[in-house]
Structures are given as C-alpha cells and as structure tokens.
Design a protein around this motif. Structure first.
Motif, mmCIF file in Angstrom:
data_model
loop_
_atom_site.group_PDB
_atom_site.id
_atom_site.type_symbol
_atom_site.label_atom_id
_atom_site.label_comp_id
_atom_site.label_asym_id
_atom_site.label_seq_id
_atom_site.Cartn_x
_atom_site.Cartn_y
_atom_site.Cartn_z
ATOM 1 N N ILE A 1 0.629 -10.189 -3.399
ATOM 2 C CA ILE A 1 -0.551 -9.332 -3.219
ATOM 3 C C ILE A 1 -0.238 -7.931 -3.718
ATOM 4 O O ILE A 1 -1.017 -7.330 -4.464
ATOM 5 C CB ILE A 1 -0.991 -9.320 -1.737
ATOM 6 N N GLY A 2 0.910 -7.400 -3.313
ATOM 7 C CA GLY A 2 1.282 -6.062 -3.745
ATOM 8 C C GLY A 2 1.431 -5.959 -5.250
ATOM 9 O O GLY A 2 0.965 -4.989 -5.866
ATOM 10 N N LYS A 3 2.046 -6.943 -5.843
ATOM 11 C CA LYS A 3 2.287 -6.916 -7.287
ATOM 12 C C LYS A 3 0.976 -6.889 -8.078
ATOM 13 O O LYS A 3 0.869 -6.242 -9.112
ATOM 14 C CB LYS A 3 3.122 -8.131 -7.693
ATOM 15 N N GLN A 4 -0.029 -7.571 -7.572
ATOM 16 C CA GLN A 4 -1.334 -7.588 -8.247
ATOM 17 C C GLN A 4 -2.020 -6.232 -8.185
ATOM 18 O O GLN A 4 -2.788 -5.877 -9.080
ATOM 19 C CB GLN A 4 -2.243 -8.644 -7.621
ATOM 20 N N GLY A 5 -1.789 -5.488 -7.118
ATOM 21 C CA GLY A 5 -2.434 -4.184 -6.977
ATOM 22 C C GLY A 5 -3.933 -4.273 -6.805
ATOM 23 O O GLY A 5 -4.673 -3.400 -7.242
ATOM 24 N N ILE A 6 -4.393 -5.329 -6.150
ATOM 25 C CA ILE A 6 -5.826 -5.538 -5.911
ATOM 26 C C ILE A 6 -6.061 -5.539 -4.398
ATOM 27 O O ILE A 6 -5.451 -6.329 -3.674
ATOM 28 C CB ILE A 6 -6.305 -6.870 -6.534
ATOM 29 N N TYR A 7 -6.957 -4.648 -3.958
ATOM 30 C CA TYR A 7 -7.206 -4.496 -2.531
ATOM 31 C C TYR A 7 -8.703 -4.473 -2.260
ATOM 32 O O TYR A 7 -9.490 -4.082 -3.125
ATOM 33 C CB TYR A 7 -6.565 -3.196 -2.024
ATOM 34 N N PRO A 8 -9.112 -4.876 -1.052
ATOM 35 C CA PRO A 8 -10.543 -4.875 -0.711
ATOM 36 C C PRO A 8 -11.130 -3.467 -0.786
ATOM 37 O O PRO A 8 -10.543 -2.508 -0.288
ATOM 38 C CB PRO A 8 -10.567 -5.397 0.726
ATOM 39 N N ILE A 9 -12.299 -3.359 -1.397
ATOM 40 C CA ILE A 9 -12.951 -2.059 -1.555
ATOM 41 C C ILE A 9 -13.303 -1.439 -0.203
ATOM 42 O O ILE A 9 -13.347 -0.214 -0.070
ATOM 43 C CB ILE A 9 -14.192 -2.173 -2.475
ATOM 44 N N LEU B 1 0.449 3.059 -12.478
ATOM 45 C CA LEU B 1 1.078 3.085 -11.156
ATOM 46 C C LEU B 1 1.985 1.880 -10.951
ATOM 47 O O LEU B 1 2.995 1.959 -10.257
ATOM 48 C CB LEU B 1 0.012 3.099 -10.055
ATOM 49 N N ARG B 2 1.637 0.771 -11.563
ATOM 50 C CA ARG B 2 2.401 -0.479 -11.385
ATOM 51 C C ARG B 2 3.596 -0.577 -12.314
ATOM 52 O O ARG B 2 4.513 -1.352 -12.061
ATOM 53 C CB ARG B 2 1.469 -1.672 -11.591
ATOM 54 N N ASN B 3 3.621 0.196 -13.395
ATOM 55 C CA ASN B 3 4.661 0.047 -14.418
ATOM 56 C C ASN B 3 6.082 0.246 -13.909
ATOM 57 O O ASN B 3 6.996 -0.411 -14.387
ATOM 58 C CB ASN B 3 4.413 1.020 -15.576
ATOM 59 N N ASN B 4 6.278 1.145 -12.960
ATOM 60 C CA ASN B 4 7.634 1.479 -12.517
ATOM 61 C C ASN B 4 7.974 0.870 -11.159
ATOM 62 O O ASN B 4 8.825 1.401 -10.450
ATOM 63 C CB ASN B 4 7.805 2.995 -12.469
ATOM 64 N N GLU C 1 0.819 -1.212 0.000
ATOM 65 C CA GLU C 1 0.000 0.000 0.000
ATOM 66 C C GLU C 1 0.856 1.267 0.000
ATOM 67 O O GLU C 1 0.576 2.222 -0.725
ATOM 68 C CB GLU C 1 -0.958 0.012 1.197
ATOM 69 N N GLU C 2 1.923 1.276 0.804
ATOM 70 C CA GLU C 2 2.789 2.450 0.864
ATOM 71 C C GLU C 2 3.550 2.651 -0.448
ATOM 72 O O GLU C 2 3.824 3.778 -0.854
ATOM 73 C CB GLU C 2 3.762 2.332 2.035
ATOM 74 N N VAL C 3 3.858 1.574 -1.119
ATOM 75 C CA VAL C 3 4.542 1.668 -2.410
ATOM 76 C C VAL C 3 3.650 2.404 -3.408
ATOM 77 O O VAL C 3 4.098 3.310 -4.125
ATOM 78 C CB VAL C 3 4.912 0.265 -2.949
ATOM 79 N N TYR C 4 2.384 2.029 -3.452
ATOM 80 C CA TYR C 4 1.458 2.691 -4.360
ATOM 81 C C TYR C 4 1.203 4.141 -3.940
ATOM 82 O O TYR C 4 1.041 5.013 -4.797
ATOM 83 C CB TYR C 4 0.155 1.910 -4.471
ATOM 84 N N LYS D 1 -11.554 -1.000 2.260
ATOM 85 C CA LYS D 1 -10.461 -0.178 2.781
ATOM 86 C C LYS D 1 -10.374 1.192 2.099
ATOM 87 O O LYS D 1 -9.652 2.074 2.559
ATOM 88 C CB LYS D 1 -9.118 -0.902 2.597
ATOM 89 N N MET D 2 -11.101 1.381 1.024
ATOM 90 C CA MET D 2 -10.959 2.604 0.232
ATOM 91 C C MET D 2 -11.417 3.860 0.962
ATOM 92 O O MET D 2 -10.864 4.930 0.725
ATOM 93 C CB MET D 2 -11.697 2.478 -1.104
ATOM 94 N N LYS D 3 -12.391 3.753 1.847
ATOM 95 C CA LYS D 3 -12.824 4.935 2.585
ATOM 96 C C LYS D 3 -11.665 5.473 3.436
ATOM 97 O O LYS D 3 -11.372 6.668 3.420
ATOM 98 C CB LYS D 3 -14.039 4.625 3.453
ATOM 99 N N ALA D 4 -11.008 4.582 4.152
ATOM 100 C CA ALA D 4 -9.866 5.000 4.981
ATOM 101 C C ALA D 4 -8.716 5.482 4.106
ATOM 102 O O ALA D 4 -8.081 6.501 4.406
ATOM 103 C CB ALA D 4 -9.411 3.847 5.871
ATOM 104 N N TYR D 5 -8.440 4.781 3.022
ATOM 105 C CA TYR D 5 -7.350 5.172 2.127
ATOM 106 C C TYR D 5 -7.633 6.522 1.469
ATOM 107 O O TYR D 5 -6.724 7.332 1.291
ATOM 108 C CB TYR D 5 -7.112 4.118 1.052
ATOM 109 N N THR D 6 -8.885 6.763 1.124
ATOM 110 C CA THR D 6 -9.256 8.052 0.541
ATOM 111 C C THR D 6 -9.033 9.172 1.549
ATOM 112 O O THR D 6 -8.503 10.234 1.210
ATOM 113 C CB THR D 6 -10.719 8.030 0.059
ATOM 114 N N GLY D 7 -9.408 8.935 2.787
ATOM 115 C CA GLY D 7 -9.169 9.923 3.848
ATOM 116 C C GLY D 7 -7.687 10.202 4.031
ATOM 117 O O GLY D 7 -7.268 11.354 4.162
ATOM 118 N N ASN D 8 -6.883 9.144 4.017
ATOM 119 C CA ASN D 8 -5.428 9.310 4.138
ATOM 120 C C ASN D 8 -4.878 10.131 2.974
ATOM 121 O O ASN D 8 -4.040 11.014 3.162
ATOM 122 C CB ASN D 8 -4.725 7.954 4.173
#
Length: 185
Positions: A56-64, A100-103, A24-27, A66-73
């Motif tokens: 998990i990180g390489k796939q870049g797929i996360y539970p929806i 976002l995943r390309n690099n 998550e921090e990488v993204y 968590k998006m409310k908290a991530y959006t706030g962050n």
C-alpha cells in the motif's frame, strides 16, 4: 527546526522508518525533506514486517476522504506549500506524486529476527515498541543503536522512551516532549 540543520551536514542523508505500516509518515518525511531542499540527496528506507502494508505504501495511493485531516496536519506542522501540490486526485483516491516516491526503498524487515542493514542519520521508530515486552524493546534499542551514526537522530513515539534502557546514556535529548534524541556515543 531542531533536526534538519544537523542532517544538512551529510552529503547523503539516510532515513529509516521502522515499522512504517502503510507509509503515510514516510511520505510526510519526503515532503519535509523536499521543502528543505534535501530530498534529492536523501534515501528513505521504509520497513515493516507486513508485506501488504508495504505494498500500500509503495503505491502511494490513499483514500481522498483522509486528505482533509492530512492537510490540517501538514498546515499545523508548518508546511510551506499547498498540500494538494503533492498529489493528484482521481475518483475516490489521491496518488502521491512520483518525485516523492523516487527516493524511497520499501522492504520487509522484522525487528525481532533481522539485523541492521545500513548506517542511518535519522531513524524514526514511532509507536512500534509499545507492542513489545522489555526484552524485545531492548533488542530493538540495540538494533537502532547499531544502525544510527554518531550525531544521528532518533525519533520515538510519545509512549516510548530511552529511559531505563542500556542505551539511555548514549543519547542527548533534543526534544523531550516529541521524544527526539541525538546519538552522542
């Protein structure tokens, strides 16, 4: 505000996320670099000793959910766009956009037994060393010191410190509260 201006000086910015877990921090870093126009000349190396976490990180797929908290962050960190522009929602998950995943390079790395593999301009080693005894912490500090270019920036977790390490005098403090340092020698 305090780190990106120094990174803009480098023609290719190399970032190492030490102990990246599921990424998550990488993204978050990739988004920040994108918003500052630096992503296209950046390479992020995301390492962890746990291959399952890396997958998990390489796939870049996360539970929806968590998006409310991530959006706030994202908003609290001063994000410049709508956070939802960086992913596509599908069923109960979000998929981060390909640009976002390309690099990002994902690789298994053990801080205790593996050596340095590149020279970096930014190293983020947040909340990793809190699990190590003093001997292992000093080993990691040695590895980081040897991996960070002069003028490069180190970010540690809030429970971690450079104080009382052999490398304390090799860095200047950029932000004491956020544990951000610049290598000066």
């Amino acid at each position: 505000d305090k780190v990106l201006p120094t990174l803009q000086e480098f023609p290719l910015i190399r970032v190492w996320h030490v102990g990246c877990a599921t990424g998550e921090e990488v993204y978050s870093t990739a988004i920040m670099l994108h918003e500052e126009g630096l992503l296209n000349h950046s390479k992020c190396y995301a390492t962890d000793m746990n291959q399952r976490s890396l997958d998990i990180g390489k796939q870049g797929i996360y539970p929806i959910k968590k998006m409310k908290a991530y959006t706030g962050n994202y908003q609290n960190a001063g994000g410049k766009d709508a956070f939802s522009n960086y992913y596509v929602a599908k069923y109960e998950y979000v998929i981060l956009k390909q640009f976002l995943r390309n690099n990002i390079v994902w690789a298994q790395h053990n801080l205790v037994s593996d050596s340095s593999f590149n020279e970096f301009h930014l190293i983020l080693c947040r909340n990793v060393m809190i699990y190590f005894n003093r001997t292992l912490q000093n080993r990691v500090h040695h590895l980081i010191y040897n991996s960070l270019t002069i003028g490069g920036v180190l970010g540690l977790g809030r429970g971690e410190t450079l104080q009382f390490t052999p490398y304390e005098e090799c860095y200047e403090v950029i932000d004491r509260f956020e544990k951000i340092y610049r290598k000066i020698r």
